[in-house]
Design an enzyme around this catalytic site. Structure first.
Site, PDB file in Angstrom:
ATOM      1  N   TYR A 155       0.842  -1.208   0.000  1.00 46.07           N
ATOM      2  CA  TYR A 155       0.000   0.000   0.000  1.00 46.07           C
ATOM      3  C   TYR A 155       0.879   1.261   0.000  1.00 46.07           C
ATOM      4  O   TYR A 155       0.626   2.208  -0.758  1.00 46.07           O
ATOM      5  CB  TYR A 155      -0.890  -0.052   1.243  1.00 46.07           C
ATOM      6  CG  TYR A 155      -1.917   1.045   1.373  1.00 46.07           C
ATOM      7  CD1 TYR A 155      -3.109   1.001   0.643  1.00 46.07           C
ATOM      8  CD2 TYR A 155      -1.726   2.107   2.257  1.00 46.07           C
ATOM      9  CE1 TYR A 155      -4.068   1.996   0.790  1.00 46.07           C
ATOM     10  CE2 TYR A 155      -2.677   3.096   2.409  1.00 46.07           C
ATOM     11  CZ  TYR A 155      -3.850   3.043   1.677  1.00 46.07           C
ATOM     12  OH  TYR A 155      -4.792   4.023   1.823  1.00 46.07           O
ATOM     13  N   LYS A 159       1.016   4.085  -2.927  1.00 45.53           N
ATOM     14  CA  LYS A 159       0.680   5.485  -2.636  1.00 45.53           C
ATOM     15  C   LYS A 159       1.882   6.405  -2.857  1.00 45.53           C
ATOM     16  O   LYS A 159       1.727   7.535  -3.335  1.00 45.53           O
ATOM     17  CB  LYS A 159       0.149   5.615  -1.205  1.00 45.53           C
ATOM     18  CG  LYS A 159      -1.185   4.905  -0.970  1.00 45.53           C
ATOM     19  CD  LYS A 159      -2.318   5.460  -1.847  1.00 45.53           C
ATOM     20  CE  LYS A 159      -3.687   4.938  -1.432  1.00 45.53           C
ATOM     21  NZ  LYS A 159      -4.761   5.442  -2.289  1.00 45.53           N
TER      22      LYS A 159
HETATM   23  P1  NAP Z   1     -13.503   2.058   1.133  1.00 46.42           P
HETATM   24  O1  NAP Z   1     -14.544   2.574   2.060  1.00 46.42           O
HETATM   25  O2  NAP Z   1     -12.937   0.695   1.359  1.00 46.42           O
HETATM   26  O3  NAP Z   1     -14.053   2.169  -0.384  1.00 46.42           O
HETATM   27  C1  NAP Z   1     -13.240   1.761  -1.441  1.00 46.42           C
HETATM   28  C2  NAP Z   1     -13.877   2.199  -2.729  1.00 46.42           C
HETATM   29  O4  NAP Z   1     -13.008   1.816  -3.818  1.00 46.42           O
HETATM   30  C3  NAP Z   1     -15.209   1.507  -3.003  1.00 46.42           C
HETATM   31  O5  NAP Z   1     -16.064   2.435  -3.618  1.00 46.42           O
HETATM   32  C4  NAP Z   1     -14.845   0.378  -3.961  1.00 46.42           C
HETATM   33  O6  NAP Z   1     -15.915  -0.023  -4.814  1.00 46.42           O
HETATM   34  C5  NAP Z   1     -13.751   1.053  -4.770  1.00 46.42           C
HETATM   35  N1  NAP Z   1     -12.855   0.119  -5.457  1.00 46.42           N
HETATM   36  C6  NAP Z   1     -12.023  -0.785  -4.912  1.00 46.42           C
HETATM   37  N2  NAP Z   1     -11.369  -1.455  -5.863  1.00 46.42           N
HETATM   38  C7  NAP Z   1     -11.784  -0.938  -7.053  1.00 46.42           C
HETATM   39  C8  NAP Z   1     -11.489  -1.218  -8.405  1.00 46.42           C
HETATM   40  N3  NAP Z   1     -10.599  -2.163  -8.758  1.00 46.42           N
HETATM   41  N4  NAP Z   1     -12.115  -0.507  -9.376  1.00 46.42           N
HETATM   42  C9  NAP Z   1     -13.032   0.443  -9.045  1.00 46.42           C
HETATM   43  N5  NAP Z   1     -13.358   0.752  -7.771  1.00 46.42           N
HETATM   44  C10 NAP Z   1     -12.742   0.059  -6.795  1.00 46.42           C
HETATM   45  O7  NAP Z   1     -12.220   3.018   1.102  1.00 46.42           O
HETATM   46  P2  NAP Z   1     -12.012   4.500   1.685  1.00 46.42           P
HETATM   47  O8  NAP Z   1     -11.531   4.373   3.079  1.00 46.42           O
HETATM   48  O9  NAP Z   1     -13.148   5.351   1.363  1.00 46.42           O
HETATM   49  O10 NAP Z   1     -10.732   4.928   0.825  1.00 46.42           O
HETATM   50  C11 NAP Z   1     -10.849   5.651  -0.385  1.00 46.42           C
HETATM   51  C12 NAP Z   1      -9.456   6.092  -0.817  1.00 46.42           C
HETATM   52  O11 NAP Z   1      -8.858   6.862   0.229  1.00 46.42           O
HETATM   53  C13 NAP Z   1      -8.498   4.926  -1.097  1.00 46.42           C
HETATM   54  O12 NAP Z   1      -7.663   5.245  -2.179  1.00 46.42           O
HETATM   55  C14 NAP Z   1      -7.683   4.840   0.186  1.00 46.42           C
HETATM   56  O13 NAP Z   1      -6.431   4.268  -0.031  1.00 46.42           O
HETATM   57  C15 NAP Z   1      -7.598   6.305   0.560  1.00 46.42           C
HETATM   58  N6  NAP Z   1      -7.336   6.532   1.981  1.00 46.42           N
HETATM   59  C16 NAP Z   1      -8.201   6.132   2.939  1.00 46.42           C
HETATM   60  C17 NAP Z   1      -7.891   6.388   4.282  1.00 46.42           C
HETATM   61  C18 NAP Z   1      -8.805   5.996   5.400  1.00 46.42           C
HETATM   62  O14 NAP Z   1      -8.405   6.188   6.565  1.00 46.42           O
HETATM   63  N7  NAP Z   1      -9.993   5.495   5.158  1.00 46.42           N
HETATM   64  C19 NAP Z   1      -6.696   7.030   4.625  1.00 46.42           C
HETATM   65  C20 NAP Z   1      -5.834   7.407   3.606  1.00 46.42           C
HETATM   66  C21 NAP Z   1      -6.161   7.174   2.295  1.00 46.42           C
HETATM   67  P3  NAP Z   1     -17.000  -1.149  -4.345  1.00 46.42           P
HETATM   68  O15 NAP Z   1     -17.928  -0.451  -3.378  1.00 46.42           O
HETATM   69  O16 NAP Z   1     -17.693  -1.536  -5.609  1.00 46.42           O
HETATM   70  O17 NAP Z   1     -16.225  -2.250  -3.707  1.00 46.42           O
END
Ligand code: NAP
Length: 248
Positions: A155, A159
């Protein structure tokens, strides 16, 4: 801040941070193409929420890691809306594990989704934006891409790769009126972090100067700024939305 008349594509818009970004962009006037890969009901719920507030959007299923699916989807979105002004590369996954035990497939899946996925979408959208001579691209990175994390080598590498991708493409597209920036969230309350134990969550909180995890709206606000006219002279930059945990 208004995005009236603009069309936005948000990958991974079905849940979490992506959904909040969709809702924010729609609230300020953008028509939003909401992407998902496996959860159609969640994606439809995002659209329902957009429409409830008087906004406009549609759902598009494609796997960001699959370049052929991405090409087809961006062609369809362009046909449906006539243009694309904003791309937010938000789709992301984790497959955590210590490097010594990490399976090749877990490395590949994370790199293919989180890094190659952004490459695929930028490549597909850049032709459209270059013709328009304007565009806004925002890549959702992570604090982990800047500071690393034991158990997340895949990851963190993906990133960190987004930083090089963002800055290189920012230089390539600047003369065409296209900006390319990133947002690096710290720990945000979503499905991705809901699996953390209470013990781990309290250790994380103790390392955040503001003392609390962030909300999805905190990230959406940063994205809304980067795609607005106010940010027109800003490219190749990252906004760190992390409560002071890392100051980039
Ligand atoms: P999440 O709740 O797990 O949601 C992930 C999203 O990505 C879902 O909409 C999923 O679609 C979609 N997805 C996954 N694989 C995909 C693919 N191959 N093609 C198209 N869509 C795909 O994640 P989140 O926490 O909101 O994170 C969103 C972004 O923020 C990510 O890039 C993550 O690395 C980044 N981020 C998150 C955090 C945190 O603390 N949460 C911190 C830093 C960065 P489905 O619903 O269809 O599965």
């Amino acid at each position: 801040m208004s995005l009236e008349g603009k069309v936005a594509v948000v990958t991974g818009g079905s849940r979490g941070i992506g959904r909040a970004i969709c809702l924010r962009l729609a609230a300020i006037g953008a028509k939003v193409a909401v992407n998902y890969v496996s959860k159609p009901d969640a994606a439809q719920e995002t659209i329902d929420l957009i429409k409830l507030e008087g906004g406009e959007g549609s759902v598009y299923r494609f796997d960001v890691a699959d370049s052929a699916e991405v090409q087809d989807a961006f062609k369809k979105i362009t046909d449906d809306y006539g243009r694309i002004d904003i791309l937010v590369n938000n789709a992301g996954i984790t497959r955590d594990g210590l490097l010594m035990k990490m399976k090749d497939e877990n490395w590949d899946q994370v790199l293919n989704t989180n890094l190659k996925g952004a490459f695929n979408c930028i490549k597909a959208v850049s032709r459209v934006m270059m013709k328009q001579r304007s565009g806004r691209i925002v890549n959702i990175s992570s604090i982990i891409g800047f500071v690393g994390n034991a158990g997340q080598a895949n990851y963190a590498a993906a990133k960190a790769g987004l930083t090089g991708l963002t800055r290189s493409v920012a230089k390539e597209l600047a003369s065409r009126g296209i900006t390319v920036n990133g947002v690096a969230p710290g720990y945000i309350v979503t499905d991705m972090t809901s699996g953390l134990s209470e013990e781990v969550t309290s250790i994380i909180k103790s390392e955040i100067p503001m003392g609390t995890l962030g909300e999805v709206e905190d990230v959406a606000g940063a994205v809304a700024y980067l795609v607005s006219d106010d940010a027109r002279y800003l490219t190749g930059q990252f906004l760190h939305v992390n409560g002071g945990m890392f100051m980039g």
